[in-house]
Design a protein around this motif. Structure first.
Motif, short mmCIF file in Angstrom:
data_model
loop_
_atom_site.label_atom_id
_atom_site.label_comp_id
_atom_site.label_asym_id
_atom_site.label_seq_id
_atom_site.Cartn_x
_atom_site.Cartn_y
_atom_site.Cartn_z
N ALA A 134 -6.21 -1.16 -0.37
CA ALA A 134 -5.24 -2.21 -0.67
C ALA A 134 -5.42 -2.59 -2.14
O ALA A 134 -6.55 -2.69 -2.63
N ASP A 135 -4.31 -2.80 -2.84
CA ASP A 135 -4.41 -3.18 -4.25
C ASP A 135 -5.16 -4.50 -4.41
O ASP A 135 -6.08 -4.60 -5.21
N GLU B 66 0.35 -5.47 -2.41
CA GLU B 66 0.50 -4.14 -2.97
C GLU B 66 1.43 -4.20 -4.18
O GLU B 66 2.44 -4.91 -4.15
N ASP C 249 3.72 -1.79 -6.52
CA ASP C 249 4.35 -0.47 -6.52
C ASP C 249 4.96 -0.19 -7.88
O ASP C 249 5.80 -0.95 -8.36
N ASP D 172 2.93 5.00 1.84
CA ASP D 172 3.09 3.54 1.91
C ASP D 172 3.46 3.10 3.32
O ASP D 172 2.96 2.08 3.81
N ARG E 179 4.66 -6.84 -0.95
CA ARG E 179 4.78 -5.79 -1.96
C ARG E 179 5.60 -6.31 -3.13
O ARG E 179 6.61 -6.97 -2.94
#
Length: 111
Positions: free
Chosen positions: A36-37, A53, A55, A68, A84
Motif C-alpha cells: 500500500a502506498d 493509493e 496512481d 490495482d 485512490r
C-alpha cells in the motif's frame, strides 16, 4: 491527518490476515509483493483506519489496472477503507483529509 500515524509502502501481508488456515497460503500468494502506498493508523498503533493509493500515468496501462483491481479486492475484502488519488490532479490538503475521513466513516457505518 495529524491525529493519525501515516506509514508509507506497507506490505499488504502486514495489513491483511486470512481467517481460514486452509486458505492462508492462497491469500499470501495472491498478495505477495503488493504494498500500500500509505496506511493511516489509529494512535493506538493497532487499528488500520484507511489505505491510500497514489496512481500515476502507469496505472492507466491494462496490466497495472488488473494489479490495482487485485489489490483493491484484497484491501476491501479485509474491510479496510481505501482512497485512490491520481497524481495528475491531486486535491488540496483539505480535500485529501475530507476524502480519507469520509472513506473511514463509510466503512464504520457499514460495520
Amino acid at each position: 491527518l495529524p491525529e493519525y500515524y501515516i506509514f508509507a509502502q506497507v506490505q499488504l501481508s502486514r495489513l491483511i490476515q486470512c481467517n481460514d488456515p486452509e486458505d492462508e497460503k492462497f491469500w499470501l500468494n495472491r498478495i505477495n509483493r503488493m504494498s500500500a502506498d500509505y496506511v493511516v493508523v489509529h494512535p493506538d498503533v493497532q487499528s488500520v483506519m484507511a489505505v491510500v493509493e497514489l496512481d500515476d500515468w502507469s496505472h492507466d496501462r491494462a496490466d497495472r489496472r488488473r494489479a490495482d483491481d487485485k489489490k483493491d479486492k484484497a484491501i476491501l475484502s479485509a474491510g479496510l477503507p481505501m482512497v485512490r488519488f491520481h497524481t495528475d490532479h491531486l486535491p488540496d490538503t483539505l480535500q485529501v483529509r475530507f476524502e480519507i475521513l469520509d472513506a473511514m466513516e463509510d466503512v464504520a457505518v457499514t460495520h
